[in-house]
Write a protein that holds these residues in place. Sequence first.
Motif, PDB file in Angstrom:
ATOM      1  N   PHE A  47       0.836  -1.243  -0.007  1.00 30.61           N
ATOM      2  CA  PHE A  47      -0.158  -0.092  -0.061  1.00 30.61           C
ATOM      3  C   PHE A  47       0.854   1.338  -0.073  1.00 30.61           C
ATOM      4  O   PHE A  47       0.626   2.091  -0.751  1.00 30.61           O
ATOM      5  CB  PHE A  47      -1.130   0.055   1.017  1.00 30.61           C
ATOM      6  CG  PHE A  47      -1.911   1.188   1.467  1.00 30.61           C
ATOM      7  CD1 PHE A  47      -2.421   1.480   0.366  1.00 30.61           C
ATOM      8  CD2 PHE A  47      -2.026   1.551   2.719  1.00 30.61           C
ATOM      9  CE1 PHE A  47      -3.280   2.791   0.389  1.00 30.61           C
ATOM     10  CE2 PHE A  47      -2.896   2.692   2.740  1.00 30.61           C
ATOM     11  CZ  PHE A  47      -3.426   3.223   1.708  1.00 30.61           C
ATOM     12  N   ALA A  48       2.042   1.230   0.635  1.00 29.58           N
ATOM     13  CA  ALA A  48       2.840   2.355   0.851  1.00 29.58           C
ATOM     14  C   ALA A  48       3.344   2.572  -0.555  1.00 29.58           C
ATOM     15  O   ALA A  48       3.481   3.882  -0.802  1.00 29.58           O
ATOM     16  CB  ALA A  48       3.736   2.157   1.938  1.00 29.58           C
ATOM     17  N   ALA A  49       3.802   1.545  -1.164  1.00 30.41           N
ATOM     18  CA  ALA A  49       4.515   1.613  -2.581  1.00 30.41           C
ATOM     19  C   ALA A  49       3.653   2.205  -3.374  1.00 30.41           C
ATOM     20  O   ALA A  49       4.034   3.114  -4.338  1.00 30.41           O
ATOM     21  CB  ALA A  49       4.938   0.083  -3.083  1.00 30.41           C
ATOM     22  N   ALA A  50       2.351   1.955  -3.232  1.00 33.25           N
ATOM     23  CA  ALA A  50       1.470   2.533  -4.235  1.00 33.25           C
ATOM     24  C   ALA A  50       0.962   3.742  -3.944  1.00 33.25           C
ATOM     25  O   ALA A  50       0.908   4.509  -5.094  1.00 33.25           O
ATOM     26  CB  ALA A  50      -0.106   1.459  -4.193  1.00 33.25           C
ATOM     27  N   LEU A  51       1.086   4.366  -2.840  1.00 34.10           N
ATOM     28  CA  LEU A  51       0.913   5.708  -2.426  1.00 34.10           C
ATOM     29  C   LEU A  51       2.279   6.341  -3.021  1.00 34.10           C
ATOM     30  O   LEU A  51       1.911   7.679  -3.582  1.00 34.10           O
ATOM     31  CB  LEU A  51       0.830   5.784  -1.047  1.00 34.10           C
ATOM     32  CG  LEU A  51      -0.495   5.193  -0.165  1.00 34.10           C
ATOM     33  CD1 LEU A  51      -0.415   5.418   1.390  1.00 34.10           C
ATOM     34  CD2 LEU A  51      -1.624   6.060  -0.689  1.00 34.10           C
ATOM     35  N   GLN A  52       3.288   6.016  -2.883  1.00 36.24           N
ATOM     36  CA  GLN A  52       4.321   6.796  -3.357  1.00 36.24           C
ATOM     37  C   GLN A  52       4.415   6.790  -5.104  1.00 36.24           C
ATOM     38  O   GLN A  52       4.584   7.737  -5.484  1.00 36.24           O
ATOM     39  CB  GLN A  52       5.663   5.913  -3.047  1.00 36.24           C
ATOM     40  CG  GLN A  52       7.155   6.497  -3.560  1.00 36.24           C
ATOM     41  CD  GLN A  52       8.162   6.037  -3.338  1.00 36.24           C
ATOM     42  OE1 GLN A  52       8.106   5.239  -2.306  1.00 36.24           O
ATOM     43  NE2 GLN A  52       9.237   6.197  -4.009  1.00 36.24           N
ATOM     44  N   GLY A  70      -3.150  16.295   5.162  1.00 37.15           N
ATOM     45  CA  GLY A  70      -4.244  16.760   4.481  1.00 37.15           C
ATOM     46  C   GLY A  70      -4.614  16.154   3.122  1.00 37.15           C
ATOM     47  O   GLY A  70      -5.388  16.668   2.467  1.00 37.15           O
ATOM     48  N   VAL A  71      -4.402  15.064   3.376  1.00 34.83           N
ATOM     49  CA  VAL A  71      -4.839  14.124   2.004  1.00 34.83           C
ATOM     50  C   VAL A  71      -6.182  13.889   2.132  1.00 34.83           C
ATOM     51  O   VAL A  71      -6.735  13.169   3.063  1.00 34.83           O
ATOM     52  CB  VAL A  71      -3.824  12.719   2.001  1.00 34.83           C
ATOM     53  CG1 VAL A  71      -4.291  11.629   0.819  1.00 34.83           C
ATOM     54  CG2 VAL A  71      -2.429  12.938   1.885  1.00 34.83           C
ATOM     55  N   LYS A  72      -7.097  14.071   0.906  1.00 33.04           N
ATOM     56  CA  LYS A  72      -8.478  14.001   1.014  1.00 33.04           C
ATOM     57  C   LYS A  72      -8.793  12.964  -0.013  1.00 33.04           C
ATOM     58  O   LYS A  72      -9.958  12.382   0.228  1.00 33.04           O
ATOM     59  CB  LYS A  72      -8.995  15.377   0.571  1.00 33.04           C
ATOM     60  CG  LYS A  72      -8.903  16.436   1.588  1.00 33.04           C
ATOM     61  CD  LYS A  72      -9.676  17.780   1.250  1.00 33.04           C
ATOM     62  CE  LYS A  72      -9.763  18.493   2.557  1.00 33.04           C
ATOM     63  NZ  LYS A  72     -10.410  19.711   2.335  1.00 33.04           N
ATOM     64  N   SER A  73      -8.027  12.642  -0.819  1.00 33.85           N
ATOM     65  CA  SER A  73      -8.338  11.629  -1.773  1.00 33.85           C
ATOM     66  C   SER A  73      -7.315  10.541  -2.195  1.00 33.85           C
ATOM     67  O   SER A  73      -6.010  10.897  -2.486  1.00 33.85           O
ATOM     68  CB  SER A  73      -8.755  12.253  -3.247  1.00 33.85           C
ATOM     69  OG  SER A  73      -9.145  11.507  -4.399  1.00 33.85           O
ATOM     70  N   ILE A  74      -7.693   9.486  -2.254  1.00 33.15           N
ATOM     71  CA  ILE A  74      -6.715   8.355  -2.424  1.00 33.15           C
ATOM     72  C   ILE A  74      -7.347   7.409  -3.684  1.00 33.15           C
ATOM     73  O   ILE A  74      -8.415   6.945  -3.514  1.00 33.15           O
ATOM     74  CB  ILE A  74      -6.357   7.667  -1.415  1.00 33.15           C
ATOM     75  CG1 ILE A  74      -5.493   8.289  -0.395  1.00 33.15           C
ATOM     76  CG2 ILE A  74      -5.500   6.258  -1.828  1.00 33.15           C
ATOM     77  CD1 ILE A  74      -5.090   7.542   0.893  1.00 33.15           C
TER      78      ILE A  74
END
Length: 259
Positions: A47-52, A70-74
């Motif tokens: 998941f962390a790799a996908a976020l990066q 402040g992240v509002k959309s993933i």
Amino acid sequence: MNMKNHSLRSLAFAAMAALMLASTGCKKDDNKDPKPENLAAKFDAGFAAALQAKGIIKDAKNITADEIAGVKSIDVSGTESAKGSLTSLKGIELFKALTTLKCDFNSLTSLDLTSNTELTELNCQDNKLQQIKIDGLAKLKKFYFGNNQVLLDIDISSCVALETITFPNCGIETIDVSKNPNLTMINAYFNSLESIDVSKNLKLTSLSVSDNPGVGDDLEGIFYVYVPKDFDLNVPPTNFTQEGWWYQTRKVEICYQHK
């Protein structure tokens, strides 16, 4: 004698000055800003790799509270032709400001979003979900979780703002929508429902319930839809399921009834 006293006095002043400098140095170090905590251990590595990869965080191995606050959309979705490889969204609970989450077309088996109370839209379709926890998501308006074939039931009672819910092909055996007065659309086709009660959903304009077993024997069945008292039983709204269907060897008729 005076020279000796003068020397001793000079040595004493020098020692005091050295102590003062050392003390000042310590205080300066104490006032340095502490290094931000690295939260990477609280995340699933995939998941962390996908976020990066999506540019949401800079380094999957060094994640700080400030960069996710402040992240509002993933959006970590795969596609029908190129499914994603995510099996866990561990760490999602740290995104307190999150309003939109799209994680469809992956291989997730469970999802706990009870800490993400700002969510208004959730798409987790086409996974392998056996459990979805969305208790307390009072702001959630759109919820898509179809094609999770081993998900037998789900509690949406606290999602009072829900307007759209779509869950075809999930194996759902029962669902209570009585606490969701703002629903305008329910797509519940191809599940294991025997009936559905929408008598409290006065804003409902679209209802799809075909390809459910209803109740009956091997050859004939009835799927009951319980509706408000002012509902015209003879002329269901255009966007409501109108005709019966075949469920395996059973011919199922749809029957609207006042509650």
